[in-house]
Scaffold this motif. Structure first.
Motif: not given
Lengths: 460, 460
Positions: B121-134, B136-139, B144-148, B179-181
């Protein structure tokens, strides 16, 4: 599962579990069983698992199977891991194996093995992705999709000109964030930090850690990109060097193996060699005290201070040696700083010596009279009527002698401890060898000479 | 450039150079000059540069400027670096600073500061990217491009369910190659390796290195993802722990600062405290020898073997202590292995002792007659006609005594050295404190007692 030959279940587990975990739980299997287990998965996963075994285990596995079975695994291993393994297997083994390996891999192996093990060349992988500065971000990404490089090497792309000179670096992040039609030339970073192929691997790991890189590009004398060093190898180098330093410092030599799993006799041999060398060196104290035996005969109380004097030198020396060794390892000081270190430790040695001298004076002046001038001796001396009775030793003279000896020995220990790592480094040895037991043994003899010489001046 | 106020040139250099390099070349500037320099670039690059200063320098800079100027830099710092810095600045400083920081960052800081420094807890960062399993790779890629996200946190995406439970991990590589989809669900790896928020940070670094991860997910008691530990912090922890261990082992205490730049008096104080403690402990040898002074008076030759006996214990003890400490640090042995270690070192101690015993026997049996039975003493004894002359000491009896003492002391030193780190760990101290000087000092007194007791049995 191996016993029941549940082929499908085992294949599933092997392909879905992290190779490091598989390597760990199968570490106890025999060589034959391990190869049997590996047969249940494809050669890429075999290579992944193989890379996570300890170097010792890898050697046993490679030597315990015929070359035809081993060659495909070798081909799939990452180039840096492969280089490390082949280096350990020795030139004869490599020669026998080479005809069985694809031409491209063969050339790559030959090239990697030509670099010394402890340099950037010896730890790098030649498996990196290069692109041209005229590509667009989109083109670069689709090229990546096609090539599908390993996770170790996908995150940075290297922009090369026609002569393989490194022009810039683009991270996968930059590509993703950029507009799809932007040119690599415009998004790449052209202030590239790289290392030379001949640079020491510890330095390379330090630089990679300093810049928080995932990979560090490695160039040859003509400034051409020849490989990259990845972050996982840098962590390994840092850990390995720390272990090596700790062991050198304790006088154990190189004991890279797992402590409880290494062969008993091989550990014993290395520990025994070091202890014997230190023991032989320590025999010098025997001669030193023998030289002053007359003094001891007259004044046995001096013997009581021998351990104190030598341990003072040893402790202050090992402190200074450790600080300097560690500062060298972290890059905080360089060889050129020797004069600053000398000055620093000169003042420090005097200050520390005075601190201990005060304690030594207090303790020595509390020595019971019966210990300083044992009644038996005084009587014996008085019995010899024809001789003048020897002067009794004044307790404050004794305390004065002890404290002065402590100051001198502490200063001497500190100076020796601080300078030896620098001298060792200058001579091309690992500075960590100039460590606690080594410095202590070196300082012990001189400590005795200092103490007895001072007591000759003041007490006899 | 600062002097000529070439605003544009300086801005360019600052934005294009790696922040680590800027931090390095500006390390010599005063606090005021540094802030002036930082003014020439945006607050993101300011934060990047700031993160590469040494902890000591960061403290000075933060304390040497008003809170309004500092708050925006703090907001842009990576969450783990920020946590480390604020921990050092102390609760009062943090409280004064908090009202100036954006709400989201404020909550995040509060949460991170609630974890102990030496845990995940003392060395971690809370700044990570989370996504939902539904997705697609493209989405996922366009998200990511948006959030950068920063380069530290873009390479793994964490798949969470509605309750923030970690379902799986997708690497940026997997997304690019897929594959993107294709759905995230199908390309994610669902055998996730994670650590608990309370786990020791050294263990976390070890695990990250073992699996070659770029980041290690950190979960709370309810198995919810709360942060990630990134590879760059793992390298730092490995380096830092190695330094700490080395310094503990040499009896210097914690000296995390740069060797030549740290304050002289603060180094002196810590070195002096350790040396004084060891010196005081070593005074025990004084009492031990005093206890055997009668023997010494009769047989001064015994004094010649004192340094040999005590250094044997010290060297064998520090070898064993270093091996066990390092094996603990690398995770090769655990506390539960204590009996295996005991058995291993028992046999090893006897073997090593016998090796040294042979050398000791050889050397002691070569002692010149004049040293064993000094002519002066023999004459003195013969002069006393009314007493029986004392028996002369046989050189082989002496050699026998010395070698037997060396065997016992070596075995004892090895056992103490091997067990102390385990005992220290059990008691909750850093096992590295059970190190060379500490073990040596502990063994010195017992070594003297062993030697003189044996010589009383065999020689007097």
């Amino acid at each position: 599962m191996l016993d029941t030959a549940d082929r499908e279940g085992l294949s599933d587990v092997l392909s879905e579990t992290h190779p490091a975990s598989i390597a760990e739980f199968s570490e106890g299997l025999s060589t034959e069983e391990t190869w049997k287990l590996l047969d249940y998965t494809d050669s890429q996963q075999q290579a992944n698992i193989f890379a996570f075994y300890t170097p010792q285990h890898q050697l046993e596995l490679a030597e315990g199977v015929n070359h035809e079975r081993f060659a495909p695994v070798l081909e799939k291993m990452s180039h840096d891991d492969r280089g490390n393994l082949l280096r350990k297997l020795g030139p004869k083994f490599v020669e026998a194996l080479m005809p069985l390996v694809a031409k491209a891999d063969r050339d790559d192996i030959k090239k990697l093995l030509s670099y010394p093990e402890n340099t950037a060349g010896g730890m790098m992988t030649t498996d990196f992705v290069s692109i041209s500065e005229n590509m667009t971000a989109e083109q670069a990404i689709s090229m990546l999709r096609e090539k599908s490089p390993s996770s170790e090497t996908i995150y940075y792309l290297y922009v090369l000109d026609d002569y393989y000179h490194l022009q810039g670096i683009v991270s996968l992040r930059d590509l993703i964030i950029a507009k799809p039609d932007s040119r690599v030339r415009d998004i790449m970073s052209d202030r590239v930090i790289s290392v030379k192929v001949t640079q020491d691997k510890e330095e390379v790991a330090q630089l990679l850690a300093k810049y928080d890189f995932l990979a560090m590009p490695v160039t040859d004398e003509q400034n051409r990109l020849v490989g990259i060093v990845t972050y996982d190898d840098a962590i390994d180098v840092v850990t390995q060097e720390a272990t090596e330093d700790a062991l050198h410092m304790a006088g154990v030599g190189n004991l890279a193996e797992n402590y409880l799993e290494a062969k008993f006799t091989s550990i014993w041999r290395r520990r025994a060699v070091w202890l014997s060398l230190l023991f032989l060196a320590e025999l010098g104290t025997f001669s030193a005290i023998a030289h002053f035996q007359d003094q001891l005969d007259k004044l046995t109380v001096l013997a009581l201070f021998i351990p104190l004097c030598i341990s003072t030198g040893g402790n202050s020396g090992s402190q200074a040696a450790t600080l300097v060794t560690r500062a060298l390892a972290l890059g905080h000081i360089k060889l050129g700083d020797w004069f600053r270190v000398l000055r620093h430790e000169l003042v420090m040695g005097i200050m520390l010596g005075l601190t201990l001298g005060v304690i030594g004076f207090a303790r020595a002046s509390l020595t019971p009279e019966s210990v300083i001038n044992p009644p038996a001796k005084v009587e014996a001396a008085e019995a010899k009527e024809n001789e003048a009775p020897p002067e009794k030793v004044n307790r404050f003279m004794l305390a004065h002698t002890v404290s002065q000896a402590v100051v001198c020995i502490c200063l001497w220990g500190t100076m020796v401890g601080a300078m030896l790592p620098l001298i060792f480094k200058k001579l091309g040895f690992d500075p960590a060898y100039a460590s606690s037991p080594f410095v202590a043994t070196f300082v012990d003899v001189t400590g005795i000479v200092i103490f007895f010489s001072l007591s000759k001046i003041y007490l006899l």
